[in-house]
Design an enzyme around this catalytic site. Structure first.
Site, short mmCIF file in Angstrom:
data_model
loop_
_atom_site.label_atom_id
_atom_site.label_comp_id
_atom_site.label_asym_id
_atom_site.label_seq_id
_atom_site.Cartn_x
_atom_site.Cartn_y
_atom_site.Cartn_z
N HIS A 20 11.47 9.53 -5.49
CA HIS A 20 11.08 9.70 -4.10
C HIS A 20 10.38 8.45 -3.58
CE1 HIS A 20 8.41 11.65 -0.93
NE2 HIS A 20 9.62 11.64 -0.45
N ASP A 28 24.84 -7.41 3.70
CA ASP A 28 26.03 -8.22 3.91
C ASP A 28 26.03 -9.38 2.91
OD1 ASP A 28 24.42 -10.36 4.97
OD2 ASP A 28 24.54 -9.47 6.96
N HIS A 101 14.28 -9.13 11.63
CA HIS A 101 15.03 -9.56 10.46
C HIS A 101 14.11 -10.20 9.42
CE1 HIS A 101 18.59 -10.46 8.18
NE2 HIS A 101 18.39 -11.76 8.24
N TYR A 123 23.72 -9.36 10.15
CA TYR A 123 22.73 -8.28 10.22
C TYR A 123 23.28 -6.92 9.81
CZ TYR A 123 20.49 -11.93 12.93
OH TYR A 123 19.98 -13.14 13.34
N ALA A 124 24.38 -6.88 9.08
CA ALA A 124 24.93 -5.61 8.59
C ALA A 124 24.22 -5.28 7.29
CB ALA A 124 26.44 -5.71 8.41
N ASN A 125 22.95 -4.89 7.42
CA ASN A 125 22.09 -4.61 6.29
C ASN A 125 21.30 -3.33 6.58
OD1 ASN A 125 22.56 -7.36 5.18
ND2 ASN A 125 21.38 -7.97 6.95
#
Length: 134
Positions: A20, A28, A101, A123-125
């Site tokens: 947890h 990316d 970012h 920014y595909a994170n």
């Protein structure tokens, strides 16, 4: 108990051992992964540019991991109304929080593991925070 098959054995092992609040980063191809003592485990799934894409990795991970919360970079928000990108909005159970970012990258250093996909979209994170099933 495992419910399905994941893309990679290392990824499956990490998810099975998460507790947890542990964080898993899906990134990316350009997201820097910290190195050195205490750095997150690196899982590289990239085969070539675009393969596998972040959206398909996210979909597979969500079949195995109970997600309590998620975080994306503010820069990932798209359009005039700064909405969630489709890879994010279509799959997550709730709206992710967002950080700059720079702050996002700092937080990645506290993750259990970072998964490098073949995604080449800036920014595909996403950071996924493990929840519990009860």
């Amino acid at each position: 108990m495992k419910r399905t098959t994941l893309l990679h054995a290392e990824l499956s092992q990490v998810i099975a051992s998460m507790g947890h609040g542990d964080m898993l980063v899906l990134g990316d191809a350009g997201l820097p992964i910290p190195v050195g003592p205490g750095a997150p485990q690196r899982i590289d799934l990239a085969v070539c540019p675009g393969t596998p894409g972040l959206q398909e990795v996210l979909k597979a991970v969500l079949t195995e991991l109970q997600v309590e919360a998620s975080i994306i970079a503010t820069e990932a928000l798209v359009g005039d109304e700064r909405q969630l990108p489709t890879w994010c909005a279509d799959q997550l159970p709730s709206k992710p929080a967002n950080l700059s970012h720079t702050e996002f990258k700092k937080l990645c250093g506290q993750a259990r593991a970072m998964v490098r996909t073949g995604e080449c979209t800036p920014y595909a994170n996403i950071i996924l925070v493990a929840g519990v099933t009860f």
